[in-house]
Design a protein around this motif. Sequence first.
Motif, mmCIF file in Angstrom:
data_model
loop_
_atom_site.group_PDB
_atom_site.id
_atom_site.type_symbol
_atom_site.label_atom_id
_atom_site.label_comp_id
_atom_site.label_asym_id
_atom_site.label_seq_id
_atom_site.Cartn_x
_atom_site.Cartn_y
_atom_site.Cartn_z
ATOM 1 N N GLN A 379 0.816 -1.219 0.000
ATOM 2 C CA GLN A 379 0.000 0.000 0.000
ATOM 3 C C GLN A 379 0.848 1.267 0.000
ATOM 4 O O GLN A 379 0.461 2.276 0.567
ATOM 5 C CB GLN A 379 -0.919 0.040 1.225
ATOM 6 N N LEU A 459 -4.214 -0.907 -5.650
ATOM 7 C CA LEU A 459 -2.876 -0.740 -5.074
ATOM 8 C C LEU A 459 -2.647 0.594 -4.385
ATOM 9 O O LEU A 459 -1.622 0.793 -3.747
ATOM 10 C CB LEU A 459 -1.818 -0.908 -6.171
ATOM 11 N N ARG A 460 -3.571 1.530 -4.515
ATOM 12 C CA ARG A 460 -3.285 2.868 -4.017
ATOM 13 C C ARG A 460 -3.071 2.862 -2.506
ATOM 14 O O ARG A 460 -3.702 2.102 -1.774
ATOM 15 C CB ARG A 460 -4.393 3.838 -4.389
ATOM 16 N N THR A 462 -3.431 4.163 1.289
ATOM 17 C CA THR A 462 -4.565 4.703 2.029
ATOM 18 C C THR A 462 -4.522 6.227 1.966
ATOM 19 O O THR A 462 -3.491 6.823 2.250
ATOM 20 C CB THR A 462 -4.500 4.237 3.487
#
Lengths: 509, 332
Positions: A379, A459-460, A462
């Motif tokens: 992440q 996949l970004r 948080t």
Amino acid sequence: MWVIGFGVVLPVLVPIAALVIRVAGAGGEVWDTLATGRTFTLLVRSIVFTAAVTASAAAVGVAAAWLIVRSDIAGKRTWTVLVSLPLVIPSYVLALSLLSFFGGRGLFADVTGVALPSISGGFGAWLALTLSTYPYVFLVTRAALRNVDPSHEEAARSLGAGPLRAFRTVVLPQVRPAVAAGSLLAALYTLSDFGAVSLMGFDVFTRVIYAQYQGRLDRTPAAVLALVLIVLALVIVWAEQRSRGRAAYFAARTKRQAPTVALTRRWRVAAYCGLGGLVTAALVLPVGVLVAWLARGLAGGQVIDMRWGAVVGSIAGSIAAALLAMAAALPVVVLAVRHQSRASRWLHRAVYVVFSLPHITVALAVVFFAANYLGGLYQSFTLLVLVYAALFLAQATSAGEATLLQVNPNLEEASRGLGKGAWATLRRITFPLMWKGLLAGGVLVFLTTMKELPATLLLRPTGFDTLAVRIWSTTNDLFYARAAAPALLLLLASAVPMYLLVIRPRRLP
Amino acid sequence: MIRRALVTAVCVGLLATACGGSDATLTIYSGRSEELVAPLIEQFTEATGIAVEVRYGDSAELAATILEEGRNTPADVFFAQDPASLGAVKLANLFATFGDEIMTQVPEAFSDVDNRWVGVSGRARVVVYDTTKIDPATLPSTEDGFTDPEWAGRVAIAPTNGSFLAFVAAKILLDGDDATREWLRGMAANGAPTYPSNSVIVAAVDDGEVDAGLVNHYYLFRRIAEEGDSVVAANHFFTGGGAGSLVMPAGVGVLDGTDRAADAAQFVFFLLSAPAQRYFAEETFEYPLVEGVEANPDLPPLDSLNPPELSLSDLATVLDRATDLVAEAGLL
């Protein structure tokens, strides 16, 4: 150099290998997923859908290219730009604008009170994807048509063949490799497309994989379906390579341009109507609908909650991906062009294979791998950018290769002969001569990253937001007015580099 | 050369700045939408000074993500909109146990039996219907009546929606696999129109596009808040105690492996505090679950709803089964 070259594709290849191992280890459940009639239906539907979009995109692309290159219509330069420009419109934005125009809650119904039938489903998905993929076929075919030796066609015509017959039997076979290459891009785009089919509610592999990922606690079925989709993509690439291997190339032996074909009055009207209709559907309608929704939202007192974080996220992610792809493309290109070997060919192939993989499958593999083995990178922005760069590296290398092939190797040899080492030569001779090509490739990577949706969703980091994610998250509840602002911004941000690429006639991938 | 050095420098710089850890903040995985939760989070940060980072997603998706991440999960808190997702994390033993000071604030029926998560607000399953076309007296007494030919093509569902799937999971626990499969097949055979989400169904019913739909109770109130008195749709509550009477709490749990347990607990207390409960009652039209805060007066009282008797966390054991059955019936 090898380390950098292979290092960039590893973030994608290793997780996929891990995905294979994981699925292999899941045993009986894999079979349960594969053996259902539903998976078979999905496979057939995905193949038929991809074939249908590719066929229509090829037909539209070739017809437009022929009219613009070979017929005597007016305003060819303008038509070229207008017909290519839909390349900047992501498929999901096109789907969004179609959906928000038709149907009971569409713009048309909103303005006139008359509801058009809804366009969601297979037909809408086919239309949206045809309109987003035909430019690939158009651009490649247009370039090929301009290089075709006119004497064959003239011979056919003088032997009594009509213009259509001469085109079908003489010109078309000559541009066939180009049409096939453009169609391959269209087919891969369609097979990988996630946004348009999801918005249209049409169940093909990508949408079902995401639905399984999102809605189920057990992720094995999603992983199994992802592997099936990967195999399907590889089969398409392999088939195109095979067909290209057997196709004959007709090198242009003359710089002479083929004379334009004079259209009859009726055909000329049809040509203008066709091209005009195409530009309306693929460019004017989507942009117009978005502008109209934005205006209606503003007029209705709706606060356009423009999240600048999404703009910054999109641009930062795309710039970082472009820079990294350019840096990684340099060794790949130099190795592939200057140090040909079995290993450099494998590296080159790996770059293109990664490019052809559907993003949803790559993202899934990376999420699994990173969550289990890459604690610190999981992440993270770094990992997202690494995956972007790996996915789009092929765009940077193809542009770099085109330039390096034009550089005379004697220059580098002279440098080596004068006592400079390999590194100094690369730095002082090779790089300065090819950096413009790399830069063009970088611009393409920037453009593609701006539009990327499925990998970004999964996949970004948080709290990290992009315009694509913003558009996506507003569409589930059909908040068209809210999606309009980020969609228009996305078009604006990608139209500028795209315009430069089309206006300066450059080889597009 | 300079250019390349520059490119490399920018690259490294960008990557390095982006690598900065997020240990300084409380990380919340929220299965509730940003639109809904963001204002609450702001209030929380304002009140406590605790900085928060939120990862938004689907509740089941985030639950599966936590299962994948296991003990290494970056999440400190999981705020979900359905008990099945919370149950999945509980059954994987990844939640810490709450003490009485938290659990006693909410009626037992709306929290985990083993104190691993606590209900925050209540969401009832209802039938939204068009009052100009349907007399509520003619509505069946349970969802089973909708497979009747009389309702062919008239009752919409949102088969991919988490709440719908939680309802199907409840039906599996209460009525068994076969009855649930039969009901789903019956709905499919009856040509039930499918929509992407609950709010679209409510809009479609109100616009006269479809006669009725299975949704959660609060979407209608949001519609009324936006459109005013022109709304012709109304809610019907099944109170027979079957799956159709399900009241799904949105709830919250704290991850066992968190290194910010005190901040996480503060967030849970905040969600149960009067201002947050009022926010749920007034802004989202859900049932507040903590005593002392009144629900919207237009809603039937919570204790009149007669939800089925279930251990809510068990919904997790059949959630994937529910998805399979919905797909099998051809509704996905």
